[in-house]
Design a protein around this motif. Structure first.
Motif, PDB file in Angstrom:
ATOM      1  N   GLU A 129       0.800  -1.232  -0.063  1.00  0.00           N
ATOM      2  CA  GLU A 129       0.034   0.024   0.008  1.00  0.00           C
ATOM      3  C   GLU A 129       0.931   1.124  -0.049  1.00  0.00           C
ATOM      4  OE1 GLU A 129      -2.391  -0.840   3.440  1.00  0.00           O
ATOM      5  OE2 GLU A 129      -4.032  -2.195   2.039  1.00  0.00           O
ATOM      6  N   GLY A 130       2.100   1.298   0.575  1.00  0.00           N
ATOM      7  CA  GLY A 130       2.856   2.393   0.646  1.00  0.00           C
ATOM      8  C   GLY A 130       3.302   2.702  -0.800  1.00  0.00           C
ATOM      9  N   SER A 131       3.700   1.595  -1.772  1.00  0.00           N
ATOM     10  CA  SER A 131       3.967   1.871  -3.164  1.00  0.00           C
ATOM     11  C   SER A 131       2.903   2.662  -3.750  1.00  0.00           C
ATOM     12  CB  SER A 131       4.167   0.399  -3.699  1.00  0.00           C
ATOM     13  OG  SER A 131       3.171  -0.157  -4.008  1.00  0.00           O
ATOM     14  N   ALA A 132       1.721   2.567  -3.445  1.00  0.00           N
ATOM     15  CA  ALA A 132       0.477   3.428  -3.996  1.00  0.00           C
ATOM     16  C   ALA A 132       0.463   4.817  -3.672  1.00  0.00           C
ATOM     17  CB  ALA A 132      -0.868   2.599  -3.881  1.00  0.00           C
ATOM     18  N   THR A 133       0.958   4.880  -2.429  1.00  0.00           N
ATOM     19  CA  THR A 133       1.033   6.439  -2.087  1.00  0.00           C
ATOM     20  C   THR A 133       1.983   7.331  -2.643  1.00  0.00           C
ATOM     21  OG1 THR A 133       2.572   6.122  -0.220  1.00  0.00           O
ATOM     22  CG2 THR A 133      -0.110   5.652   0.056  1.00  0.00           C
ATOM     23  N   VAL A 134       2.966   6.523  -3.534  1.00  0.00           N
ATOM     24  CA  VAL A 134       4.045   7.271  -3.906  1.00  0.00           C
ATOM     25  C   VAL A 134       3.845   7.565  -5.428  1.00  0.00           C
ATOM     26  CG1 VAL A 134       6.617   7.261  -4.677  1.00  0.00           C
ATOM     27  CG2 VAL A 134       5.724   6.173  -2.496  1.00  0.00           C
ATOM     28  N   THR A 135       3.120   6.687  -6.241  1.00  0.00           N
ATOM     29  CA  THR A 135       2.693   6.709  -7.433  1.00  0.00           C
ATOM     30  C   THR A 135       1.892   5.770  -7.703  1.00  0.00           C
ATOM     31  OG1 THR A 135       3.644   6.802  -9.821  1.00  0.00           O
ATOM     32  CG2 THR A 135       4.748   5.050  -8.293  1.00  0.00           C
ATOM     33  N   VAL A 136       0.932   5.928  -8.934  1.00  0.00           N
ATOM     34  CA  VAL A 136      -0.064   4.965  -9.423  1.00  0.00           C
ATOM     35  C   VAL A 136       0.482   4.208 -10.449  1.00  0.00           C
ATOM     36  CG1 VAL A 136      -2.165   6.441  -8.567  1.00  0.00           C
ATOM     37  CG2 VAL A 136      -1.104   6.656 -10.823  1.00  0.00           C
ATOM     38  N   GLN A 137       1.586   4.637 -11.080  1.00  0.00           N
ATOM     39  CA  GLN A 137       2.300   4.003 -12.457  1.00  0.00           C
ATOM     40  C   GLN A 137       2.770   2.648 -11.866  1.00  0.00           C
ATOM     41  OE1 GLN A 137       1.932   4.981 -15.353  1.00  0.00           O
ATOM     42  NE2 GLN A 137       0.952   6.615 -14.493  1.00  0.00           N
ATOM     43  N   PRO A 138       2.387   1.589 -12.372  1.00  0.00           N
ATOM     44  CA  PRO A 138       2.961   0.084 -12.005  1.00  0.00           C
ATOM     45  C   PRO A 138       4.633  -0.005 -11.880  1.00  0.00           C
ATOM     46  CG  PRO A 138       0.979  -0.003 -13.438  1.00  0.00           C
ATOM     47  CD  PRO A 138       1.396   1.315 -13.643  1.00  0.00           C
TER      48      PRO A 138
END
Length: 193
Positions: free
Chosen positions: A12-21
């Motif tokens: 979930e932390g990765s999704a707070t940084v960017t939405v680009q896969p």
């Protein structure tokens, strides 16, 4: 030890940084490579456990319907990783009831559009999530493709293809699908011939 809560916090932390896969994957790999090696193995194990929870015929049928019939073994494996990428709350809700995919904004955006018109980053798959632990392992150990052997030493073997253990049924039967996933059946009707 990287427990289930830590696993989901990273995803979930990765999704707070960017939405680009791809950017999310780079962020996840960087964070994981900063941790002890044992936690890299734990991450791979937690991902496999999550996949196991999502490995059902009903969820495969939902993926098949959403993707316009284009959901092979590999496709469903990547769909499971994509589902993990949506975060714990969505993942838990959809695993409990695949018809809840009808509420997921990323799925709703696909409804009514032919798959040939979908952009690459719209497809409900996230194959490269599988490689995050491998890449972090290699950064730490400098051993190429050593993760699986390290997991086997722990008595673990990652799943490489789906293997649902629940009751199998004809995933292409529109009447049965509508009974099991009525909202998805309405969002993604079977094309008339």
């Amino acid at each position: 030890m990287l427990d289930v809560d830590d696993f989901w916090a990273l995803v979930e932390g990765s999704a707070t940084v960017t939405v680009q896969p791809d950017e999310r994957l780079a962020w996840l790999t960087d964070r994981l490579a900063e941790r002890p090696l044992a936690e890299v193995l734990d991450f791979a194990a937690r991902l496999d456990e999550a996949r196991g929870r999502a490995d059902t015929w009903r969820l495969w049928a939902a993926a098949l319907r959403i993707c316009g019939g284009l959901c092979s073994d590999d496709g469903f494996h990547y769909f499971q990783a994509w589902l993990v990428g949506l975060g714990r709350e969505t993942f838990d809700r959809v695993v409990a009831d695949p018809d809840a995919l009808a509420d997921v904004p990323q799925v709703r955006r696909l409804a009514g559009r032919p798959v040939r018109d979908w952009a690459d980053d719209e497809w409900p798959d996230w194959e490269c999530l599988d490689y995050v632990a491998d890449e972090a392992y290699e950064r730490i150990t400098r051993v190429h493709e050593g993760l699986d052997e390290a997991l086997e030493a722990r008595g673990l073997e990652r799943s490489l293809i789906p293997d649902p253990q629940d009751e199998e049924w004809d995933l292409t039967d529109p009447v049965e699908f509508a009974r099991r996933c009525p909202r998805l059946a309405e969002l993604f009707p079977v094309p008339r011939r």
